[in-house]
Design a protein around this motif. Sequence first.
Motif, PDB file in Angstrom:
ATOM      1  N   GLU A 195       8.744  15.205  58.242  1.00 16.01           N
ATOM      2  CA  GLU A 195       8.505  16.152  59.332  1.00 16.01           C
ATOM      3  C   GLU A 195       8.655  15.479  60.688  1.00 16.01           C
ATOM      4  OE1 GLU A 195       4.651  17.701  58.536  1.00 16.01           O
ATOM      5  OE2 GLU A 195       5.302  18.917  56.815  1.00 16.01           O
ATOM      6  N   LYS A 196       8.183  14.227  60.802  1.00 17.09           N
ATOM      7  CA  LYS A 196       8.334  13.499  62.067  1.00 17.09           C
ATOM      8  C   LYS A 196       9.807  13.330  62.426  1.00 17.09           C
ATOM      9  CE  LYS A 196       4.101  10.703  62.200  1.00 17.09           C
ATOM     10  NZ  LYS A 196       3.554   9.306  62.217  1.00 17.09           N
ATOM     11  N   VAL A 197      10.606  12.982  61.435  1.00 14.25           N
ATOM     12  CA  VAL A 197      12.037  12.778  61.681  1.00 14.25           C
ATOM     13  C   VAL A 197      12.732  14.100  61.978  1.00 14.25           C
ATOM     14  CG1 VAL A 197      14.193  12.153  60.539  1.00 14.25           C
ATOM     15  CG2 VAL A 197      12.231  10.622  60.395  1.00 14.25           C
TER      16      VAL A 197
ATOM     17  N   ARG B  85      20.033   7.315  69.851  1.00 12.30           N
ATOM     18  CA  ARG B  85      20.153   8.124  68.644  1.00 12.30           C
ATOM     19  C   ARG B  85      19.964   7.246  67.410  1.00 12.30           C
ATOM     20  NH1 ARG B  85      24.515  10.486  69.765  1.00 12.30           N
ATOM     21  NH2 ARG B  85      25.975   9.007  68.842  1.00 12.30           N
ATOM     22  N   ILE B  86      19.241   7.778  66.424  1.00  9.05           N
ATOM     23  CA  ILE B  86      19.051   7.104  65.145  1.00  9.05           C
ATOM     24  C   ILE B  86      19.696   7.972  64.066  1.00  9.05           C
ATOM     25  CG2 ILE B  86      17.429   6.161  63.470  1.00  9.05           C
ATOM     26  CD1 ILE B  86      17.376   4.714  66.154  1.00  9.05           C
ATOM     27  N   ARG B  87      20.647   7.405  63.366  1.00 11.76           N
ATOM     28  CA  ARG B  87      21.337   8.137  62.288  1.00 11.76           C
ATOM     29  C   ARG B  87      20.795   7.629  60.946  1.00 11.76           C
ATOM     30  NH1 ARG B  87      26.066  10.944  62.606  1.00 11.76           N
ATOM     31  NH2 ARG B  87      26.559   9.948  64.601  1.00 11.76           N
ATOM     32  N   ILE B  88      20.176   8.518  60.173  1.00 13.87           N
ATOM     33  CA  ILE B  88      19.645   8.190  58.851  1.00 13.87           C
ATOM     34  C   ILE B  88      20.666   8.598  57.795  1.00 13.87           C
ATOM     35  CG2 ILE B  88      17.818   8.618  57.170  1.00 13.87           C
ATOM     36  CD1 ILE B  88      16.661   7.233  59.513  1.00 13.87           C
ATOM     37  N   VAL B  89      20.986   7.674  56.884  1.00 16.45           N
ATOM     38  CA  VAL B  89      21.929   7.961  55.809  1.00 16.45           C
ATOM     39  C   VAL B  89      21.243   7.674  54.477  1.00 16.45           C
ATOM     40  CG1 VAL B  89      24.154   7.386  54.757  1.00 16.45           C
ATOM     41  CG2 VAL B  89      23.907   7.383  57.253  1.00 16.45           C
ATOM     42  N   SER B  90      21.222   8.669  53.596  1.00 14.18           N
ATOM     43  CA  SER B  90      20.595   8.516  52.288  1.00 14.18           C
ATOM     44  C   SER B  90      21.595   8.852  51.192  1.00 14.18           C
ATOM     45  CB  SER B  90      19.368   9.422  52.159  1.00 14.18           C
ATOM     46  OG  SER B  90      18.802   9.318  50.870  1.00 14.18           O
ATOM     47  N   HIS B  91      21.624   8.020  50.150  1.00 15.66           N
ATOM     48  CA  HIS B  91      22.558   8.216  49.043  1.00 15.66           C
ATOM     49  C   HIS B  91      22.298   9.530  48.317  1.00 15.66           C
ATOM     50  CE1 HIS B  91      24.353   7.479  45.020  1.00 15.66           C
ATOM     51  NE2 HIS B  91      25.246   6.823  45.728  1.00 15.66           N
ATOM     52  N   SER B  92      21.036   9.934  48.251  1.00 16.97           N
ATOM     53  CA  SER B  92      20.696  11.218  47.629  1.00 16.97           C
ATOM     54  C   SER B  92      19.916  12.037  48.652  1.00 16.97           C
ATOM     55  CB  SER B  92      19.902  10.992  46.338  1.00 16.97           C
ATOM     56  OG  SER B  92      18.787  10.147  46.568  1.00 16.97           O
TER      57      SER B  92
ATOM     58  N   HIS C  45      12.130  15.145  65.502  1.00 19.38           N
ATOM     59  CA  HIS C  45      12.413  14.138  66.535  1.00 19.38           C
ATOM     60  C   HIS C  45      13.816  14.364  67.091  1.00 19.38           C
ATOM     61  CE1 HIS C  45      12.542  10.377  68.665  1.00 19.38           C
ATOM     62  NE2 HIS C  45      11.380   9.995  68.173  1.00 19.38           N
ATOM     63  N   PRO C  46      13.940  14.538  68.400  1.00 22.99           N
ATOM     64  CA  PRO C  46      15.255  14.878  68.984  1.00 22.99           C
ATOM     65  C   PRO C  46      16.299  13.775  68.882  1.00 22.99           C
ATOM     66  CG  PRO C  46      13.644  14.397  70.708  1.00 22.99           C
ATOM     67  CD  PRO C  46      12.884  14.446  69.427  1.00 22.99           C
ATOM     68  N   GLN C  47      15.886  12.528  68.587  1.00 22.34           N
ATOM     69  CA  GLN C  47      16.863  11.438  68.549  1.00 22.34           C
ATOM     70  C   GLN C  47      17.486  11.223  67.173  1.00 22.34           C
ATOM     71  OE1 GLN C  47      13.783   8.988  71.136  1.00 22.34           O
ATOM     72  NE2 GLN C  47      15.526   7.707  70.640  1.00 22.34           N
ATOM     73  N   PHE C  48      17.045  11.977  66.163  1.00 25.46           N
ATOM     74  CA  PHE C  48      17.469  11.702  64.795  1.00 25.46           C
ATOM     75  C   PHE C  48      18.558  12.651  64.300  1.00 25.46           C
ATOM     76  CE2 PHE C  48      13.849   9.058  64.881  1.00 25.46           C
ATOM     77  CZ  PHE C  48      13.929   8.182  63.809  1.00 25.46           C
ATOM     78  N   VAL C  49      19.502  12.055  63.563  1.00 27.60           N
ATOM     79  CA  VAL C  49      20.508  12.801  62.810  1.00 27.60           C
ATOM     80  C   VAL C  49      20.415  12.313  61.370  1.00 27.60           C
ATOM     81  CG1 VAL C  49      22.963  13.289  62.500  1.00 27.60           C
ATOM     82  CG2 VAL C  49      22.034  12.968  64.801  1.00 27.60           C
ATOM     83  N   VAL C  50      20.352  13.218  60.399  1.00 31.47           N
ATOM     84  CA  VAL C  50      20.144  12.845  59.007  1.00 31.47           C
ATOM     85  C   VAL C  50      21.318  13.289  58.147  1.00 31.47           C
ATOM     86  CG1 VAL C  50      18.661  13.106  56.985  1.00 31.47           C
ATOM     87  CG2 VAL C  50      17.636  12.976  59.267  1.00 31.47           C
ATOM     88  N   HIS C  51      21.818  12.362  57.325  1.00 30.40           N
ATOM     89  CA  HIS C  51      22.882  12.652  56.362  1.00 30.40           C
ATOM     90  C   HIS C  51      22.349  12.343  54.963  1.00 30.40           C
ATOM     91  CE1 HIS C  51      26.080  12.776  59.505  1.00 30.40           C
ATOM     92  NE2 HIS C  51      25.280  11.893  60.093  1.00 30.40           N
ATOM     93  N   THR C  52      22.246  13.340  54.105  1.00 30.10           N
ATOM     94  CA  THR C  52      21.858  13.111  52.720  1.00 30.10           C
ATOM     95  C   THR C  52      23.087  13.218  51.822  1.00 30.10           C
ATOM     96  OG1 THR C  52      21.295  15.454  52.474  1.00 30.10           O
ATOM     97  CG2 THR C  52      19.512  13.950  53.076  1.00 30.10           C
ATOM     98  N   ASP C  53      22.930  12.765  50.574  1.00 28.38           N
ATOM     99  CA  ASP C  53      24.032  12.784  49.601  1.00 28.38           C
ATOM    100  C   ASP C  53      25.273  12.101  50.179  1.00 28.38           C
ATOM    101  OD1 ASP C  53      24.796  13.356  47.006  1.00 28.38           O
ATOM    102  OD2 ASP C  53      25.746  15.256  47.533  1.00 28.38           O
ATOM    103  N   THR C  54      25.037  10.988  50.843  1.00 29.33           N
ATOM    104  CA  THR C  54      26.105  10.254  51.532  1.00 29.33           C
ATOM    105  C   THR C  54      26.039   8.784  51.149  1.00 29.33           C
ATOM    106  OG1 THR C  54      25.979  11.794  53.411  1.00 29.33           O
ATOM    107  CG2 THR C  54      27.068   9.666  53.792  1.00 29.33           C
ATOM    108  N   GLU C  55      27.181   8.187  50.848  1.00 26.11           N
ATOM    109  CA  GLU C  55      27.197   6.773  50.479  1.00 26.11           C
ATOM    110  C   GLU C  55      28.009   5.961  51.475  1.00 26.11           C
ATOM    111  OE1 GLU C  55      28.912   6.158  46.674  1.00 26.11           O
ATOM    112  OE2 GLU C  55      30.813   7.138  47.138  1.00 26.11           O
ATOM    113  N   ILE C  56      27.558   4.756  51.736  1.00 26.24           N
ATOM    114  CA  ILE C  56      28.275   3.818  52.588  1.00 26.24           C
ATOM    115  C   ILE C  56      29.326   3.120  51.731  1.00 26.24           C
ATOM    116  CG2 ILE C  56      28.091   1.805  54.095  1.00 26.24           C
ATOM    117  CD1 ILE C  56      26.673   4.317  55.154  1.00 26.24           C
TER     118      ILE C  56
END
Length: 404
Positions: A274-276, A257-264, A279-290
Amino acid sequence: MPQIKVYGAPWCPDCRRAKKFLAEHRVGYEWIDIDADPDGLAYVERVQNGGRTIPTIVFGDGSMLFEPSNNELAVKLGLSLRAEREVYDLAIVGGGPAGLAAAIYAAREGIDAIVVDRSAPGGQAGVTEQVDNYPGFPEGIGGAELADRFVAQARRYGVEILSAVEVASLARDDADDAVVLTLGTGQQICASAVIVATGSSYRRLGVPGEDDLIGAGVHFCATCDGPFYRGAGELLVIGGGNSGLEEGLFLAQFADRIRIVSHSGLTASQLLQEKVATHPQFVVHTDTEITEFVAANGRLHEVVARDRATGEEMRWQPAGVFVYIGLDPNTGFLRGTIELDRWGFVVTGDTLETSLPGVYAAGDVRADSTKQLGSAVGDGIAALLHVRQYLQRLGQARSVPVNA
């Protein structure tokens, strides 16, 4: 070079430095983590008569280096650390696509040039897994292969390339209408003109735990470190731009699994989004800060994040984190010498000349550049053509008698 083995530990800063140096020079090596490999630790102790100095680097000819400096590694790899001469028509600082393109054109124009790079020629292209948007390669091309082609073409024309040597400073010598460059080795070279093409470096998050975990779970180069996570359950990629999504797609071959985290939001091209998204292995979090990286036993244990809209705290335990949140220009050696913008990028005029006469800038290091490979090449060529005109004017002025 034959196969190289690097014995070290993830918490060791000198091990991270040595691995980075080898990766930048596209030298293959096998990594042995002595914390996780008892046989590896026993080997280090045996060859050091009980010592545990790391990194211990073993070369194919049986020779070894213990905690070597970059200079020692460069010598072992057969890299020259000294310019052949002290005077050149043109000095190009930076051996990425912009600098090498300028060097190739300089050689064809009969301009005597030297390229000086603090790491390895090829720049960021050399550590990019795949380049899909460079003209002439409809199927894409590996970044390392493309960089090697740039270097091979420059060498074909006899361009002198000095790698693993940084430029510490440069200064104008008005008496000789030249620029003096002081190298990190202490050597000084003089050039009638200079092109600064030092590019930029990956930006850090600046959150607690990041500095201590770089190379021990926190990375900035999927090509360099992604293969170490083969079979991982999850990898986390920070950044929603083209680089973040491209490297996430590359990392998908190693982790479930690949987890994408974007600040905005996501800012990558629509095609990558569209590729992401499909893609069944991806989870995306937007508006999220580390907010923090948590360590355990010297390694990354947990990533703490916060939903910027709701304030909800989230905690994940990926095997590794790869950060792609932008670039900072490599202009530290220019501060106080050349005009920089508020972000540190070099300010240039229409001819790409900087505020210091005879000094030009090209590629990612230049303010208002597009930060794209193709445009960096074009920038390098354009800068060289302006340098040619400058050298012609300089030559004409020098040919005028003093009392004329």
